[in-house]
Each structure stands twice: as structure tokens, then as C-alpha cells.
Design a protein around this motif. Structure first.
Motif, PDB file in Angstrom:
ATOM      1  N   UNK A 532       0.846  -1.187   0.000  1.00 35.96           N
ATOM      2  CA  UNK A 532       0.000   0.000   0.000  1.00 35.96           C
ATOM      3  C   UNK A 532       0.886   1.244   0.000  1.00 35.96           C
ATOM      4  N   UNK A 533       0.477   2.274  -0.739  1.00 33.29           N
ATOM      5  CA  UNK A 533       1.251   3.508  -0.790  1.00 33.29           C
ATOM      6  C   UNK A 533       0.502   4.624  -0.071  1.00 33.29           C
ATOM      7  N   UNK A 534       1.145   5.786   0.011  1.00 30.77           N
ATOM      8  CA  UNK A 534       0.550   6.960   0.666  1.00 30.77           C
ATOM      9  C   UNK A 534      -0.731   7.378  -0.057  1.00 30.77           C
ATOM     10  N   UNK A 545      -0.757   7.291   5.993  1.00 29.61           N
ATOM     11  CA  UNK A 545       0.591   6.755   5.846  1.00 29.61           C
ATOM     12  C   UNK A 545       0.523   5.231   5.879  1.00 29.61           C
ATOM     13  N   UNK A 546       1.105   4.615   4.899  1.00 27.42           N
ATOM     14  CA  UNK A 546       1.077   3.158   4.820  1.00 27.42           C
ATOM     15  C   UNK A 546       2.169   2.542   5.690  1.00 27.42           C
ATOM     16  N   UNK A 547       1.778   1.532   6.465  1.00 30.52           N
ATOM     17  CA  UNK A 547       2.728   0.735   7.229  1.00 30.52           C
ATOM     18  C   UNK A 547       2.868  -0.659   6.611  1.00 30.52           C
ATOM     19  N   UNK A 548       2.476  -0.766   5.348  1.00 30.51           N
ATOM     20  CA  UNK A 548       2.643  -2.020   4.624  1.00 30.51           C
ATOM     21  C   UNK A 548       2.984  -1.711   3.168  1.00 30.51           C
ATOM     22  N   UNK A 549       3.950  -0.834   3.004  1.00 21.31           N
ATOM     23  CA  UNK A 549       4.429  -0.486   1.677  1.00 21.31           C
ATOM     24  C   UNK A 549       5.936  -0.535   1.663  1.00 21.31           C
ATOM     25  N   UNK A 550       6.547   0.630   1.493  1.00 20.10           N
ATOM     26  CA  UNK A 550       8.014   0.682   1.480  1.00 20.10           C
ATOM     27  C   UNK A 550       8.599   0.473   2.870  1.00 20.10           C
ATOM     28  N   UNK A 551       7.803   0.658   3.894  1.00 19.63           N
ATOM     29  CA  UNK A 551       8.296   0.498   5.262  1.00 19.63           C
ATOM     30  C   UNK A 551       7.225  -0.132   6.121  1.00 19.63           C
ATOM     31  N   UNK A 552       7.652  -0.831   7.150  1.00 21.28           N
ATOM     32  CA  UNK A 552       6.722  -1.412   8.112  1.00 21.28           C
ATOM     33  C   UNK A 552       6.647  -0.554   9.379  1.00 21.28           C
ATOM     34  N   UNK A 801      14.978  -7.299   5.321  1.00 24.00           N
ATOM     35  CA  UNK A 801      13.984  -6.534   6.077  1.00 24.00           C
ATOM     36  C   UNK A 801      13.310  -7.354   7.167  1.00 24.00           C
ATOM     37  N   UNK A 802      13.750  -8.603   7.319  1.00 20.41           N
ATOM     38  CA  UNK A 802      13.166  -9.427   8.371  1.00 20.41           C
ATOM     39  C   UNK A 802      11.947 -10.206   7.933  1.00 20.41           C
ATOM     40  N   UNK A 803      11.474  -9.987   6.721  1.00 19.04           N
ATOM     41  CA  UNK A 803      10.325 -10.729   6.233  1.00 19.04           C
ATOM     42  C   UNK A 803      10.711 -12.159   5.927  1.00 19.04           C
ATOM     43  N   UNK A 804       9.781 -13.079   6.103  1.00 22.68           N
ATOM     44  CA  UNK A 804      10.023 -14.479   5.804  1.00 22.68           C
ATOM     45  C   UNK A 804       9.467 -14.789   4.427  1.00 22.68           C
TER      46      UNK A 804
END
Length: 847
Positions: A532-534, A545-552, A801-804
Motif C-alpha cells: 500500500x502507498x501513501x 501513511x502506509x505501514x505495509x508499503x516501502x516500510x513497516x 527486512x526481516x520478512x520471511x
């Protein structure tokens, strides 16, 4: 011929019943001849010359002919049940005061490995009759001697029991089954030892407050057994033998019966000594004989307050006569008259529909063995193996029914039969001289009969509707946010009971300045399955502000001008659901900037006390698993999780949780009165949320879990799966609360999009006992069993980024990992993962 009859068995029988048996007994010698299927041997006193009636000892007078004729109907009822293979045999004894009106042995004591005829001196596994015959009697014996008080806190005798909110539970609560503890400890994990069981009881988390609900619980009584041992200084079995059984000359009654009784003991089910899971029927094992059937008692060494006692009908008749005699039988005084009256009078809180005495059942969902005629005010108990006793102090009648209905395959059922036998016995009362039934007796009450489900107590609808944290905040006029500049983390689940969105309520609140919005995975409206973007909110014009786009994580720029972050998200009770990690990341960033975090709590939709599954590997921690010590199904709300994260990870956030009001830990979402809003696109109902902890955990293998269909997580399959074979394999496992059937489905998106998949549909038959994490492992194991290497698991690989992320790999290459759980939160023992399952539980998936 065999010399195993007992004195008083002098008689001859030619049974008129169709089971076709001949029984001859002569001073300790008997012979049974059987043909035409299962035998139904019976005894008839020679003096009576009426089939179906035995009078012992010989000194007693025979009952009137009218009573004899009435009680003769019992033979037909038991014979029909034996013919239907609801039980292999039984012993029935009906008494009035000191007279035995009817005593008869039916059918077979054993059918495997070799047939044995039932005799009246057969020793039975009494199961839960232990609770009243041994444990309650021992407890009250100590009470009347001033060594124990009914209002003593359990923790005063069992140190450590007070943990997890159990400090208020008393001896009285245990005796009446209103402690709030669940029916039993878990059996999925194989454990052994008396002290282990007590430690499991210490670790229990109540599902209700003391005195609030009737929940029939074995835990209550094995804890009482431990209290008897603690107070008296000797084990329960020794105390009961010394103070109760020996004075009453109950020579065949006790725990862990001696070998000398083995030939007279009725065997039960084929079980391994430490069988895990349920049922315990193990075709390769010998039937248990002289070893208690109850798995918890068996693991405790055969001596437990809830089960483990063995005995005969004649011994129980002596016990019943003692109670009718006000605690005395002959020269033996066991209890005082006031003690007997106290423990057999209603002792449960007045507001409860179920009525129990101290230990004894009076009028509950377990009272089916009272029959249809015995009045309220009578009392009794049942045992899981097919035993029961019911005593009526007004008519002076007692009815004892003993069977081993679990022999040989665990499939017998005597629930209806026990009630019918009691009804016939009660119907003979008006034919007995000087014993006319009083017309003033209360004949009906709250007895739910056999149709009720006593082992699955369901929480009633709340008298006051559940209010979410948002509702509570609104009721206080947003007091904790007054004068604050707020950043709101929410989505479409952020709604009040009346349907107003959190965004609109905070935007309109006085003295609250809503600065910006933050969207978690799936976006502010909860419908997106991509990054998701801004964007901007169309109604308020606020930035999103997206917390599931370029950053968590929220950046410095996103947090500009904010002094309070408010989080209002509906979680689903599973460790790898991402909203909890979003909350953790927000707390971390807020802590470094002195920003307060306010969590508006919401109920855990799959209840707040079931805990199941292993912990994640440290190496697997990331966006789908923030805390290694957390089990897959965690039993917490998002607000509770925030507190755990803040403490365990030493985040140091200024955290305020606005709790939901009127929510109870045993509530499922449909008991809250709140409207269901899909927390994410593939979480469309409560069934899917219930199955998700296990089915979501295995979706990274090469199967579809129903994404792209209308029923995600309720069905699994693939083009190469043999649905009927997979269904048969899973159903053969007798999984708690689950049945499956073959289906075919075609996903419109996600894995196997546009391809016809064959598989199974997962139908929840009892959500109170379903184990979703175990289910996921069972599905994986069944797929491997049916399809071998064609079913492939997933090997994990980590990004910076820590994602699995996952890649296909074979099951054979998976390594085992050790599972664990958070000890303070432990309520259910985690399911034992297989080497496949242990790895799966560390591969976390977003929904």
C-alpha cells in the motif's frame, strides 16, 4: 464349573429372556450355559421363583409380589441394550433401607480376549463415582473433625495454586464444580506423575470467576484428593480405606486393586498406559483390567480424587445404606447426620440453573441417571465407564447400576439405560409396604437429561453488551485523548457498536486533534492484498501513511506533530497475523520520541483462554512473529499483547490500554453481540478465524487453502490430491471437534488459480474442543501419508527486512526444532509437533 460365586448366591435361574442362558449357583459353585449370541446370565432367588429377582443375604424378606413384577422389567431393558451392543453386561442392585430388593448380573463381564460371564460380585472401574464415594467422603470426614474448612482457599493447602487469578477458589468451589476451572487438563502431550498433574493444576487459567458457572471438572477433584493427602498426611487411597471402606466392610473397594481380585474385574477399553489424545482405543493393546481407564488418573499412578476407585455393587449398597442411616451402618459411624445432610443438600449459588450438593449431583445436566420419577432432593453420581448410583432419602430407595460399557472398543453407551432402570426402580415404590411416595415431592427441576452436553459448557449471552475499547473511550468523552495531537492506526474494523468509524469519532471529538492516519496490511479499508502507498482519506482529507508499503515502521516525517498514537485494530488470535507486529513497531518508534501509545482493545474472536502450538524459532522472527516465546494460538487481546511486548522486549513505551468491558475470556465472537467485520479479505467468518492458526500455518506448502474461493481456510486441496482418501485418513484420526468430507473447488486467484482442486472441507463440530494447530499438522501428515513426496513443504529464507519468504522443498529435508510456549500464559499444553510440524510452525504467513 468355577468356584467364584459368593455366599448368598444360592439359587437357580431359567431366564425367560431371549438371550438364552442357564444359570445355576450352589454354595460357591456356578455354571453358565449360553447360546445364540452374547449370554445374559441372571440370578433368581430360589425362594422367589421369579426370574430377575435376587434377595441377599438370605435373612432378608422377599419384597411384595407387585414390586417383584415391576422390577422384573429391568431384565428386558438391560437385555435389549446388550443385544444392541451398547454394553457387554451389567450388575443392577435396587435397595430400600437395609433390604436388597433386586440384584442381578446380566451378560458378560468380558468379551475379549475370551468371553466371561458376568457375576454379581464383579469388580468395576467406578470412574467418577470416586468423586463422591472416596473424595467427598474423605473431605467431609476431615471437615467435621475441624481439620479442614469448606471456605479454606485451595492455595492455603496447595501452594502456588493462586497463580493466574485462582487465589479466590475455595474447597467449596471445588466440591460444587463452580471453581471456573475447565473440565480436564490436556492429554495431547504425554506426561506422567502425580506431582506433574498438580503442577498442571497450578498452571491452569480459570475460564470463569469462582461461583459464576457450573463446569464439571476433573481438575477440581484431583486437587481435592491432593488436599486430603496434605491435610491428613497420608495419600487419599490410604485415608479412604482406613476411615471409610474398612469400617463399612467394603472389602472389594479401593484404588489399584490387588491381583487377587483380577479374575473378578471387568475390563474396559484397549489402551496404552500413557496414551496421548482421545479416544484411547488402541487395537494392538490389551483391555485395561485392574488399571484405571481415566487417562489423567492413570498418568497419576491410579490414585486420584476424580477417578481410580474400583468396587462392587454390594459394597456400594453398604455405602448407600450408610448415607440413608445418617452416616452410620451397624456399629460403624463414618459421618455425622449433619454432615450427610450438608453434603447432599443444594450447595451451588442460588442463581445457577444447575444444582449440586457438596460433591453430589442433585439436578444438573448429569442427572439423567435419576430417571423420570425420583424426586428433586434425591442425589447421586455417574461414572464415565458406565456406572451410577442414585439415592432418595425420602422414599429410602437406592439404585446402583454398574457396567463396563467401554469394553471392548470404547463405543458403548448406557446413558439412556441408566435412567430407564432408575425409573423402573422408582415405579416400584408405591407397591412396597409402608413406603408410599409422598405427594409433596418436587418432581421436576433444571435437569437437562441426556440431551444436554455437560462436557461442553457454553457461556450465556452477556447480560450487558460487550463494549469495545472504542466504545469505552467514547463513553468517557475521549478523556485520555483530551488536548492530544493524535495519529490513528486503524482500518475498517475500527467501528463502534453503533457502526461509527473510529476515524469519524476521533475527528469529531472535542479537544482532540486528529493529525494523520496510518494503515496496516490490507489498507485503511481492509480490502487490499498488495503493498500500500501513501494516500488521503476522502472524507476527512487527512493523510494516510502506509505501514505495509516501502516500510513497516512509521518514519520521523510520518510522526511529525503527533504526541499520541491510537491503535484500533481487530486481531484474530493467531501469532502470525500481522497487526500485532505493526503495534509493536509503533510502540518501538513511539518510545524513542516520547509519544504515548493508546490501544483501544477488542475481544479475541476465538476466545481468550485456549492456548495451543509451539513457539517460533528465534531465526524466524520478523513481521509475522515478533516474540519468540509466543504460541501460535495465544489467547490474548491486542491490548494484552501490547503489554506483553512492552514488558518482554523492554520497549519502554508510554502505553495505555483502554480495555473492552463485559468481555469474558470464554466468550467467542458470536457471544459478544458485536457485528463481525472481516479483519482482512480472506478472514470472512468466525469458522475461518478458528481454523486459521493451523491451516494458515501450512499454506506455504504446495496446497491451496482456499484463497480465491468463498471459503478460505475452511478447505484445502490441490489438483493432484485424492480428496476421498485424504478425508478418510483424517476422519480415522478422530480429531477433536472436526469432521471432513471430500470437495472440489477452483480458486479464482492465488495458488492454482483457474485449476480444479480436489481436497477436503473442514467442518467444525465442536469448537470448544477443536485444536486448530494440531489440525494443521494432521492435514500435513495426512497429505504426506496419502501422497508422499508429491506433497512438498516450504523451506524458509530470510530477507534483509526481516520478512520471511519461502521456497519449495521436500518434507525429508526439514529439520526438527524444539517447541515451547509462554509459561505464564500456559493453559492448554501445546500439541506435540511432528518433525514436519515443528518446522511448519516456524514458517509464518500473513493472511
Amino acid at each position: 464349573m468355577a468356584a467364584d460365586a459368593t455366599p448368598g448366591d444360592f439359587g437357580i435361574l431359567l431366564s425367560p429372556y431371549k438371550a438364552q442362558s442357564l444359570f445355576i449357583s450352589l454354595r460357591g459353585l456356578h455354571m453358565t450355559m449360553t447360546w445364540g449370541g452374547w449370554s445374559v446370565p441372571a440370578q433368581v432367588a430360589l425362594a422367589g421363583v421369579v426370574a430377575g429377582l435376587v434377595v441377599v443375604p438370605a435373612a432378608q424378606q422377599a419384597p411384595p409380589p407387585a414390586a417383584t413384577a415391576t422390577l422384573g422389567a429391568i431384565e428386558m431393558l438391560v437385555g435389549e441394550a446388550i443385544a444392541a451392543k451398547l454394553l457387554p453386561g451389567a450388575v443392577v442392585l435396587v435397595g430400600l433401607d437395609d433390604a436388597v430388593l433386586y440384584e442381578q448380573a446380566f451378560g458378560q463381564r468380558a468379551v475379549a480376549p475370551a468371553p466371561e460371564a458376568m457375576t454379581v460380585d464383579t469388580v468395576f472401574d467406578l470412574a467418577s463415582l470416586t468423586k463422591v464415594v472416596a473424595t467427598t467422603s474423605a473431605v467431609m470426614h476431615l471437615v467435621e473433625r475441624g481439620r479442614l474448612r469448606l471456605n479454606d482457599p485451595v492455595a492455603s493447602w496447595i501452594p502456588g495454586f493462586e497463580r493466574h487469578g485462582k487465589a479466590g477458589i475455595t474447597v467449596r468451589h471445588l466440591l460444587t464444580h463452580v471453581s471456573g476451572l475447565r473440565p480436564d487438563v490436556d492429554l495431547a502431550e504425554v506426561w506422567e506423575g502425580y506431582e506433574t498433574a498438580i503442577e498442571l493444576a497450578r498452571a491452569e487459567v480459570p475460564v470463569a470467576a469462582p461461583g459464576e458457572r457450573f463446569i464439571y471438572s476433573d481438575i477440581n477433584f484431583f486437587v481435592l484428593g491432593a488436599i486430603v493427602a496434605q491435610v491428613s498426611g497420608v495419600p487419599l487411597d490410604e485415608y479412604a480405606r482406613r476411615e471409610i471402606f474398612a469400617p463399612l466392610e467394603m472389602a472389594d473397594t479401593g484404588f489399584n486393586p490387588s491381583r487377587s481380585l483380577s479374575r473378578r474385574i471387568a475390563p474396559t477399553e484397549r489402551c496404552e498406559r500413557l496414551t496421548g489424545g482421545w479416544p484411547c482405543n488402541a487395537p494392538s493393546a490389551a483391555p485395561l483390567r485392574g488399571v484405571v481407564h481415566d487417562p489423567t488418573a492413570r498418568r497419576m499412578g491410579g490414585v486420584a480424587g476424580h477417578a481410580g476407585l474400583f468396587g462392587t455393587a454390594r459394597d456400594l449398597a453398604r455405602f448407600a445404606r450408610m448415607l440413608l442411616g445418617g452416616g452410620r451402618l451397624g456399629n460403624a459411624r463414618i459421618l455425622s447426620p449433619l454432615t450427610v445432610a450438608r453434603m447432599t443438600s443444594p450447595a451451588t449459588p442460588a442463581g445457577l440453573a444447575s444444582t449440586r450438593g457438596l460433591g453430589w449431583d442433585i439436578d444438573t445436566s448429569y442427572s439423567a441417571n435419576r430417571g423420570d420419577l425420583l424426586p428433586i432432593g434425591s442425589f447421586g453420581h455417574t461414572g464415565f465407564t458406565g456406572t451410577s448410583i442414585w439415592i432418595d432419602p425420602r422414599t429410602r430407595l437406592f439404585v446402583i447400576f454398574l457396567s463396563s460399557r467401554l469394553h471392548p472398543d470404547g463405543k458403548g453407551d448406557v446413558t439412556a439405560l441408566r435412567g430407564k432402570v432408575a425409573t423402573v426402580a422408582a415405579s416400584a415404590v408405591d407397591a412396597l409396604e409402608g413406603s408410599a411416595a409422598p405427594s409433596s415431592l418436587r418432581m421436576s427441576g433444571t435437569d437437562f437429561g441426556a440431551s444436554a452436553d455437560p462436557l461442553r459448557p457454553r457461556a450465556p449471552a452477556p447480560s450487558t453488551p460487550v463494549a469495545t475499547g472504542l466504545d469505552v473511550l467514547a463513553q468517557t468523552a475521549f478523556e485520555v485523548l483530551r488536548g492530544r495531537r493524535v495519529g490513528l492506526v486503524t482500518n475498517h474494523t475500527g467501528r463502534s457498536r453503533s457502526g461509527e468509524s473510529t476515524i469519524d469519532l476521533l475527528h469529531a471529538a472535542r479537544d482532540v486533534q486528529l493529525v494523520s492516519l496510518f494503515s496496516p496490511e490490507h489498507g485503511i479499508r481492509g480490502v487490499l492484498d498488495t503493498d500500500i502507498s501513501f494516500s488521503r482519506d476522502e472524507k476527512t482529507g487527512l493523510p494516510i501513511h502506509s505501514l505495509y508499503g516501502d516500510t513497516r515502521r512509521p518514519s520521523e516525517a510520518m510522526l511529525q506533530g503527533i504526541d499520541t498514537l491510537v491503535i484500533d485494530l481487530q486481531d484474530v488470535g493467531t501469532r502470525f497475523y500481522t497487526y500485532m507486529t505493526t503495534t509493536a513497531y509503533l510502540m518501538e518508534e513511539a518510545a524513542t520520541r516520547n509519544i504515548r501509545v493508546v490501544v483501544l482493545d477488542r475481544p479475541n474472536p476465538i476466545d481468550g483462554w485456549h492456548i495451543e502450538g509451539p513457539a517460533a524459532d528465534e531465526a524466524a522472527l520478523g513481521f509475522n512473529a515478533y516474540l519468540a516465546a509466543m504460541p501460535v494460538r495465544h489467547g490474548m487481546t491486542l491490548g494484552e499483547i501490547a503489554r506483553i511486548f512492552n514488558a518482554e522486549r523492554a520497549i519502554g513505551a508510554d502505553l495505555v490500554v483502554v480495555p473492552a468491558e463485559h468481555w469474558r475470556r470464554d466468550f467467542w465472537f458470536d457471544q459478544t453481540g458485536l457485528a463481525w467485520v472481516n479483519p482482512s479479505p480472506n478472514m470472512r467468518n468466525l469458522h475461518q478465524a478458528t481454523l486459521y492458526p493451523g491451516i494458515g500455518a501450512i499454506e506455504w506448502s504446495n496446497i491451496s487453502v482456499g484463497r480465491g474461493t468463498d471459503q478460505p481456510f475452511e478447505q484445502v486441496g490441490a489438483p493432484w490430491v485424492d480428496g476421498p482418501r485424504l478425508a478418510a485418513t483424517l476422519n480415522a484420526r478422530s480429531l477433536p471437534g472436526i469432521r471432513v468430507y471430500p470437495v472440489q473447488f477452483t480458486p479464482s486467484s492465488s495458488k492454482y488459480a483457474g485449476e480444479a482442486c480436489h481436497g477436503v472441507f473442514l467442518m467444525i463440530t465442536d469448537r470448544s474442543i477443536v485444536q486448530p494447530v494440531r489440525l494443521g499438522l494432521e492435514v500435513a501428515a495426512a497429505l504426506w501419508k496419502v501422497h508422499g513426496d508429491r506433497y512438498r513443504m516450504a523451506a524458509k529464507r530470510r530477507r534483509a527486512d526481516g520478512m520471511v519468504r519461502v521456497a519449495p522443498n521436500s518434507i525429508a529435508s526439514q529439520r526438527s526444532t524444539r517447541s515451547s510456549t509462554i509459561a505464564p500464559l500456559r493453559n492448554r499444553a501445546p500439541a506435540r509437533p511432528t518433525s514436519v510440524g515443528k518446522k511448519l510452525m516456524g514458517i509464518n504467513a500473513a493472511v
